[in-house]
Every structure is written in structure tokens, then in C-alpha cells.
Design a protein around this motif. Structure first.
Motif, short mmCIF file in Angstrom:
data_model
loop_
_atom_site.label_atom_id
_atom_site.label_comp_id
_atom_site.label_asym_id
_atom_site.label_seq_id
_atom_site.Cartn_x
_atom_site.Cartn_y
_atom_site.Cartn_z
N PHE A 103 0.86 -1.17 0.00
CA PHE A 103 0.00 0.00 0.00
C PHE A 103 0.91 1.23 0.00
O PHE A 103 1.93 1.24 0.70
N TYR A 104 0.54 2.24 -0.76
CA TYR A 104 1.44 3.39 -0.83
C TYR A 104 0.70 4.67 -1.21
O TYR A 104 -0.38 4.65 -1.79
N ARG A 105 1.33 5.77 -0.85
CA ARG A 105 0.92 7.10 -1.29
C ARG A 105 2.12 7.73 -1.98
O ARG A 105 3.19 7.81 -1.38
N GLY A 106 1.94 8.18 -3.18
CA GLY A 106 3.04 8.74 -3.94
C GLY A 106 3.34 7.87 -5.14
O GLY A 106 2.43 7.29 -5.74
N ASN A 107 4.60 7.71 -5.48
CA ASN A 107 5.02 6.90 -6.63
C ASN A 107 6.17 6.00 -6.23
O ASN A 107 7.18 6.47 -5.69
N LEU A 108 6.03 4.71 -6.51
CA LEU A 108 7.06 3.73 -6.17
C LEU A 108 8.30 3.95 -7.04
O LEU A 108 8.22 4.50 -8.14
N LYS A 168 14.60 11.82 -4.97
CA LYS A 168 13.45 11.04 -4.51
C LYS A 168 13.79 10.27 -3.24
O LYS A 168 14.95 9.89 -3.02
N THR A 169 12.78 10.03 -2.43
CA THR A 169 12.98 9.29 -1.20
C THR A 169 11.74 8.46 -0.87
O THR A 169 10.61 8.86 -1.20
N TYR A 170 11.95 7.31 -0.24
CA TYR A 170 10.88 6.34 -0.01
C TYR A 170 10.92 5.87 1.44
O TYR A 170 11.96 5.42 1.92
N ALA A 171 9.79 5.99 2.11
CA ALA A 171 9.70 5.58 3.52
C ALA A 171 8.87 4.32 3.64
O ALA A 171 7.71 4.28 3.19
N VAL A 172 9.44 3.26 4.22
CA VAL A 172 8.72 2.02 4.47
C VAL A 172 8.27 2.05 5.92
O VAL A 172 9.10 2.07 6.83
N LEU A 173 6.96 2.06 6.14
CA LEU A 173 6.40 2.25 7.47
C LEU A 173 6.14 0.92 8.17
O LEU A 173 5.88 -0.10 7.52
N GLY A 174 6.15 0.97 9.49
CA GLY A 174 5.78 -0.20 10.30
C GLY A 174 4.35 -0.10 10.78
O GLY A 174 3.99 -0.65 11.82
N CYS A 175 3.52 0.61 10.03
CA CYS A 175 2.10 0.82 10.35
C CYS A 175 1.38 1.04 9.04
O CYS A 175 1.97 0.91 7.96
N GLY A 176 0.09 1.35 9.09
CA GLY A 176 -0.64 1.62 7.87
C GLY A 176 -0.11 2.85 7.15
O GLY A 176 0.41 3.77 7.79
N ALA A 197 7.49 8.17 -2.10
CA ALA A 197 6.31 7.46 -1.62
C ALA A 197 6.48 7.02 -0.17
O ALA A 197 7.60 6.75 0.29
N VAL A 198 5.37 6.99 0.57
CA VAL A 198 5.32 6.26 1.83
C VAL A 198 4.68 4.92 1.51
O VAL A 198 3.68 4.84 0.79
N ILE A 199 5.29 3.85 2.02
CA ILE A 199 4.96 2.49 1.60
C ILE A 199 4.75 1.62 2.82
O ILE A 199 5.44 1.77 3.83
N SER A 200 3.82 0.67 2.74
CA SER A 200 3.62 -0.28 3.83
C SER A 200 3.00 -1.57 3.31
O SER A 200 2.27 -1.55 2.31
N GLU A 201 3.32 -2.65 3.97
CA GLU A 201 2.64 -3.90 3.66
C GLU A 201 1.41 -4.10 4.54
O GLU A 201 0.64 -5.03 4.34
N TYR A 202 1.22 -3.21 5.51
CA TYR A 202 0.13 -3.34 6.47
C TYR A 202 -1.13 -2.65 5.98
O TYR A 202 -1.08 -1.65 5.27
#
Length: 362
Positions: A103-108, A168-176, A197-202
Motif C-alpha cells: 500500500f502506498y501514497r506517492g510513486n514507487l 526522490k525518497t521512499y519511507a517504508v512504514l511499520g504501520c498503515g 512514496a510512503v509504503i507499507s505492507e500493512y
């Protein structure tokens, strides 16, 4: 919403079914939509899917609102991509426990984009802060995407460095993806979405439970070509990212620190064990095979011409902050003249006063 997305979201929401089993289901029937129509007998024919798993899947079909629940993604402006979709990061496809869905907001990041993870201590020193900002900025100017976890400390400074470098920078979150953590990082959270993008698997709305953060580190390293560690204690959580990176065959670099500094014991140990050593941003850039000359980004100082004395004072700043006494000794300028020059450098956005009469490079 695209038809198959509804079924993909349903698959991801099945309780008790992890990434490995979700992948086996997709391999068996081809898509989440096809999986939705499987009977209990068909489900149990899938290798690795037991009786309890089949019951969970069938129960989830009865409870899940296929038309209503997936709408949460559009309502919260969250994109979802799964292993079924073109565009899913190839870097994650071969992970032993790679996420079925992101799940993400932005561009991978694109497949062609060079990426580097910058991770380290939350409670970092001014040296670590400066190193994170400098490496993030310099690498971003060379077109390298900076990946990290948006945690306080080194992670955040790596992200901000990339932003300052115009990259560009990408943040993988430990939450939604719709949960900003830490709460004080709202500005960074919003900025990253415009510059990556902010990115998460949750799932959306998932709170930041402690157990989820070590797991997200495999995605940070998985999305990165190299991993850079700045200030890590001997038993630092950042070393979990190193372990994942080594399993994934990624190159590791560490920024060295003082022998007696607890914050640097983990980094110094990595270097002793044979990791790459970061002695300067220029050498790292050369070693990674990227070149700032190939990018449109230009040095901030070149954009803002400095007078001779301004340039002399600015040259005193590197990774370490400086106080007035040090700067007077280094420049041999009267304190009144120096104070005026420091104000001019602050106005141009090149340095900042982070504590009374103490300055550091931005």
C-alpha cells in the motif's frame, strides 16, 4: 475500482494467511478473483494450505463486503499493488517472505532507479545527523533514491537530505500508510509523498505495533541496491536491516565513528567484518558508479554565489557543527564580522543556528 482490486484487497484481508500462503494460492489459480471462487476441497489441494487455512478463507468470504470494504483505499487516497500486477517492484519478488501486497501514497521507485537505504540510530549525535543529511543530499543529486523507515534520527535525516538534494525518497512504514508515525514527523510524511512514496505492507489504519518494525526492515533492504548504516549500537535494530540485506545479497556500507563511542560500535564492527567504509560522500558516489554530472541538480552554493569571506566561513562546515569560538579561530575574523557573515549564510539557507552560537551545515 478495478474489478480484480476488490478481490486482491479481500485476499490481503484474510486473517491468519501470510504472504507465503497468499503467493501459493495465486500460483495455483492465477489471480485473487479466481481464488475467490475456490471450494474447500480445491483450497485444500493447494500445497501448504491446511484445513484451518481453508476454513479461514471461506469464513472471510462470508464476512467480507466485497463492494464496500475496498472503498477504504479510494477514500484514504491509498494505492495498492500486488504480485499479480505489472509494476510490482521486481526487487521484492524473490524475497523469501516478500509482501503479497504493498500500500502506498506517492510513486514507487522505478526498476531502473538506483536506490540506497540510509538507516541508523534514533537518538543520533550531531555527527550522525550531518552524515545522514549529507549522504542523502549528495546521493539524491546523483539520481539515487533514498530508502528508509521515517523513524526519528538517522532515518529522517536521510530522507530530508534527499529532499534537499532535489531527489526522490521512499519511507517504508511499520504501520498503515495512512498512519503518520512518529506523530511529530507530519511535515516529513507529507513531503515524502510529493518526492517519492510512503509504503507499507500493512492494511490501512494499522497502528504502529513494535513487532511490525523489524519485519518492515526486509522491505527497506529489499527495495535498496545498497544499505548504508550511520551510528548503530552493538545491538542496534539497524543491524536487523543489515542481516536482511546480507541474505538478499546487497552491499553494506558503514560510516565509521570514534572507538569509545557506543553509538558507533555497531558500525565499527561491521567495518571490521568487511563491510564497505564511507570515508567521504565523493568516494561513495564513485564506488557506486553514479555521477552528479549526469543529473540536472546543481550544488546549492553554485546556485547562490558567495562573496569571498562568506565562502571562507562556509568552507569551515562539514559533518561537524561549529561554535563561534571555533569559527573565530579558524577564520581569524573579528566576532562582529563573523556574526554578520553567519547571518548571511543562514539567510541563504546554507547553515542554521541549532543552539545559541552553535551552527551546522543544512
Amino acid at each position: 475500482m478495478e474489478e480484480n482490486k476488490k478481490y486482491q484487497y479481500w485476499m490481503r484481508c484474510i486473517p491468519g494467511i501470510g504472504n507465503k500462503k497468499l503467493k501459493k494460492i495465486v500460483e495455483y489459480c492465477g489471480s485473487a478473483k479466481e481464488a475467490y471462487g475456490l471450494s474447500e476441497r480445491q483450497l485444500r489441494n493447494i500445497r501448504g494450505i491446511g484445513e484451518k487455512d481453508a476454513e479461514n478463507i471461506l469464513e472471510s468470504k462470508r464476512r467480507f463486503d466485497l463492494e464496500g470494504e475496498p472503498e477504504i483505499l479510494e477514500e484514504r487516497e491509498i494505492s495498492m499493488i500486488t504480485i499479480e500486477d505489472e509494476g510490482y517492484p521486481q526487487r521484492l519478488m524473490d524475497l523469501n517472505d516478500g509482501p503479497y501486497a504493498l500500500f502506498y501514497r506517492g510513486n514507487l521507485p522505478s526498476e531502473e532507479e538506483k536506490t540506497a537505504a540510509i538507516v541508523g540510530a534514533r537518538l543520533c549525535s550531531s555527527y550522525g545527523r550531518a552524515a545522514g543529511l549529507e549522504l542523502g543530499k549528495r546521493l539524491a543529486r546523483c539520481g539515487v533514491g533514498i530508502v528508509s523507515g521515517m523513524a526519528s534520527g538517522i532515518d529522517s535525516f536521510g530522507h530530508w537530505g534527499a529532499v534537499r538534494g532535489g531527489g526522490k525518497t521512499y519511507a517504508v512504514l511499520g504501520c498503515g500508510t495512512d498512519v503518520c508515525y512518529p506523530k511529530g514527523g507530519r511535515d516529513l510524511y507529507e513531503t515524502i509523498q510529493k518526492n517519492g512514496a510512503v509504503i507499507s505492507e500493512y492494511l490501512p489504519g494499522t497502528p504502529p505495533f513494535a513487532a511490525q518494525f523489524p519485519a518492515r526492515n526486509r522491505i527497506i533492504s529489499g527495495l535498496s541496491d545498497v544499505v548504508i548504516i550511520i551510528e548503530a549500537k552493538k545491538k542496534s535494530g539497524s543491524l536487523i536491516t543489515v542481516d536482511f540485506a546480507l541474505e538478499q545479497g546487497k552491499d553494506i556500507y558503514a560510516v565509521p565513528g570514534r572507538m569509545d563511542d557506543a553509538l558507533s560500535k555497531g558500525c565499527n564492527e561491521l567495518i571490521r567484518q568487511g563491510s564497505g567504509i564511507v570515508v567521504s560522500a565523493d568516494e561513495l558516489i564513485e564506488e557506486l558508479g553514479v555521477s552528479p554530472a549526469e543529473t540536472a541538480a546543481k550544488d546549492e552554493v553554485a546556485k547562490k554565489p558567495l562573496e569571498k569571506e562568506e565562502s571562507m566561513v562556509y568552507s569551515c562546515f562539514g559533518l561537524y557543527p561549529r561554535n563561534m569560538e571555533e569559527l573565530v579561530n579558524m577564520t581569524n575574523l573579528p566576532s562582529s564580522v563573523l556574526a554578520d557573515l553567519l547571518i548571511r549564510l543562514q539567510t541563504k539557507g546554507l547553515i542554521e543556528e541549532y543552539y545559541k552560537n552553535n551552527y551546522r551545515k543544512k
